[in-house]
Design a protein around this motif. Structure first.
Motif, short mmCIF file in Angstrom:
data_model
loop_
_atom_site.label_atom_id
_atom_site.label_comp_id
_atom_site.label_asym_id
_atom_site.label_seq_id
_atom_site.Cartn_x
_atom_site.Cartn_y
_atom_site.Cartn_z
N LEU A 69 -32.16 -16.12 62.84
CA LEU A 69 -33.32 -16.59 62.09
C LEU A 69 -33.56 -15.73 60.85
CD1 LEU A 69 -35.79 -18.46 61.85
CD2 LEU A 69 -37.01 -16.86 63.33
N ALA A 70 -33.48 -14.41 61.02
CA ALA A 70 -33.69 -13.51 59.88
C ALA A 70 -32.62 -13.72 58.81
CB ALA A 70 -33.69 -12.06 60.36
N SER A 71 -31.37 -13.91 59.23
CA SER A 71 -30.28 -14.15 58.27
C SER A 71 -30.48 -15.45 57.51
CB SER A 71 -28.93 -14.19 58.99
OG SER A 71 -28.65 -12.94 59.57
N MET A 72 -30.87 -16.49 58.23
CA MET A 72 -31.11 -17.78 57.56
C MET A 72 -32.27 -17.66 56.59
SD MET A 72 -30.51 -20.90 60.24
CE MET A 72 -31.56 -20.28 61.53
N PHE A 73 -33.35 -16.99 57.03
CA PHE A 73 -34.50 -16.86 56.14
C PHE A 73 -34.15 -16.04 54.90
CE2 PHE A 73 -38.35 -14.84 54.56
CZ PHE A 73 -39.06 -15.98 54.23
N HIS A 74 -33.39 -14.97 55.09
CA HIS A 74 -32.98 -14.13 53.95
C HIS A 74 -32.21 -14.97 52.93
CE1 HIS A 74 -31.76 -10.63 51.67
NE2 HIS A 74 -30.52 -11.09 51.73
N SER A 75 -31.30 -15.80 53.41
CA SER A 75 -30.51 -16.66 52.51
C SER A 75 -31.39 -17.67 51.79
CB SER A 75 -29.43 -17.41 53.31
OG SER A 75 -28.55 -16.49 53.91
N LEU A 76 -32.29 -18.33 52.53
CA LEU A 76 -33.20 -19.29 51.90
C LEU A 76 -34.11 -18.61 50.89
CD1 LEU A 76 -34.28 -21.44 54.98
CD2 LEU A 76 -32.86 -22.17 53.05
N PHE A 77 -34.56 -17.40 51.21
CA PHE A 77 -35.42 -16.64 50.31
C PHE A 77 -34.68 -16.34 49.01
CE2 PHE A 77 -37.55 -12.91 48.66
CZ PHE A 77 -38.88 -13.10 49.03
N ALA A 78 -33.43 -15.89 49.13
CA ALA A 78 -32.63 -15.56 47.94
C ALA A 78 -32.35 -16.81 47.10
CB ALA A 78 -31.32 -14.90 48.37
N ILE A 79 -31.99 -17.90 47.75
CA ILE A 79 -31.71 -19.15 47.03
C ILE A 79 -32.96 -19.64 46.31
CG2 ILE A 79 -31.13 -21.59 47.32
CD1 ILE A 79 -29.24 -20.66 49.61
N SER A 80 -34.10 -19.61 47.01
CA SER A 80 -35.33 -20.12 46.40
C SER A 80 -35.76 -19.29 45.20
CB SER A 80 -36.47 -20.18 47.43
OG SER A 80 -36.87 -18.88 47.80
N SER A 81 -35.51 -17.98 45.24
CA SER A 81 -35.89 -17.16 44.08
C SER A 81 -34.97 -17.44 42.89
CB SER A 81 -35.89 -15.68 44.44
OG SER A 81 -34.60 -15.25 44.79
N LYS A 82 -33.73 -17.84 43.16
CA LYS A 82 -32.79 -18.14 42.07
C LYS A 82 -33.04 -19.51 41.45
CE LYS A 82 -29.91 -14.60 42.51
NZ LYS A 82 -30.24 -13.41 41.80
N ILE A 83 -33.38 -20.51 42.27
CA ILE A 83 -33.52 -21.87 41.73
C ILE A 83 -34.96 -22.23 41.37
CG2 ILE A 83 -31.48 -22.69 42.97
CD1 ILE A 83 -33.38 -24.12 44.93
N SER A 84 -35.88 -21.32 41.58
CA SER A 84 -37.29 -21.61 41.28
C SER A 84 -37.46 -21.88 39.79
CB SER A 84 -38.16 -20.43 41.68
OG SER A 84 -39.48 -20.64 41.25
N PRO A 85 -38.25 -22.91 39.44
CA PRO A 85 -38.51 -23.19 38.02
C PRO A 85 -39.47 -22.16 37.40
CG PRO A 85 -39.73 -24.72 39.40
CD PRO A 85 -38.87 -23.90 40.32
N ILE A 86 -40.10 -21.35 38.24
CA ILE A 86 -41.04 -20.34 37.75
C ILE A 86 -40.28 -19.06 37.46
CG2 ILE A 86 -43.08 -18.96 38.32
CD1 ILE A 86 -43.88 -21.28 40.22
N GLU A 87 -40.36 -18.61 36.22
CA GLU A 87 -39.66 -17.40 35.79
C GLU A 87 -40.14 -16.19 36.61
OE1 GLU A 87 -36.88 -15.35 33.72
OE2 GLU A 87 -37.29 -17.49 33.42
N GLY A 88 -39.20 -15.42 37.14
CA GLY A 88 -39.53 -14.21 37.89
C GLY A 88 -40.06 -14.48 39.29
N SER A 89 -39.77 -15.65 39.84
CA SER A 89 -40.24 -15.99 41.19
C SER A 89 -39.67 -14.99 42.20
CB SER A 89 -39.80 -17.40 41.57
OG SER A 89 -40.09 -17.65 42.93
N SER A 90 -40.51 -14.62 43.15
CA SER A 90 -40.06 -13.65 44.14
C SER A 90 -39.57 -14.30 45.42
CB SER A 90 -41.20 -12.67 44.46
OG SER A 90 -42.28 -13.38 45.03
N GLY A 91 -39.45 -15.61 45.45
CA GLY A 91 -38.93 -16.29 46.63
C GLY A 91 -40.03 -16.94 47.45
#
Length: 179
Positions: A69-91
């Motif tokens: 669960l932690a590994s999946m969440f870490h990956s989703l967190f990293a992906i969401s911070s990269k693809i977020s339309p908001i500049e400087g999103s922290s995930g």
């Protein structure tokens, strides 16, 4: 294989997919074995075992499931911070479903704390900050703790359990209930 008898599909009342058999005839079970050391599935299929009372519940999450669960969440967190339309999103800070809410707090050092609560609970931020305080007080000050390793600290566990019990007793989260 989870080592438990799981509900794979369908739903009846409060029994939902993912729940497992936790008792047979009010006797707790271990894994796939009933209280008489007979496989639960075999007992269900044997008419001689009836009447049979099965108790379902959410099984305890094992160490491997927690890491997954932690590994999946870490990956989703990293992906969401990269693809977020908001500049400087922290995930991801909060993920809300019909059944639960996942709230996350990331420290300035990048350590992530997340809690999964009933979707009706709100304002988990004080709880997450209190968990971070416990982490800094009992884990980081422990000379035997190695960074990025699973936390194995009795004082942290005891205090975390106390804080969670306080939150469960409280009707709503507030910084006063977490002190």
């Amino acid at each position: 294989d989870t080592g438990r008898v799981l509900v794979k599909f369908g739903e009846l009342g409060t029994i939902k997919p993912g729940y497992s058999v936790i008792a047979v005839n009010r006797q707790p079970v271990t894994g796939t074995m009933g209280p008489t050391e007979r496989p639960i599935v075999e007992m269900i299929n044997d008419p001689e075992c009836y009447p049979l009372s099965l108790t379902f519940g959410k099984g305890k999450v094992g160490a491997n499931e927690k890491l997954m669960l932690a590994s999946m969440f870490h990956s989703l967190f990293a992906i969401s911070s990269k693809i977020s339309p908001i500049e400087g999103s922290s995930g991801i800070q909060q993920l809300i479903t019909d059944e639960f809410s996942l709230d996350c707090f990331q420290t300035i050092t990048g350590v992530k704390f997340f809690v999964i609560v009933d979707h009706k609970q709100t304002a988990c931020e004080p709880l997450l900050h209190r968990i971070y305080e416990l982490y800094t007080d009992f884990v980081l000050k422990n000379p035997f703790y190695l960074i990025d390793m699973p936390i194995r600290c009795d004082l942290f566990d005891q205090n975390l359990k106390r804080v969670i019990e306080q939150v469960e007793r409280a009707s709503a989260y507030s910084s006063a209930t977490l002190a």
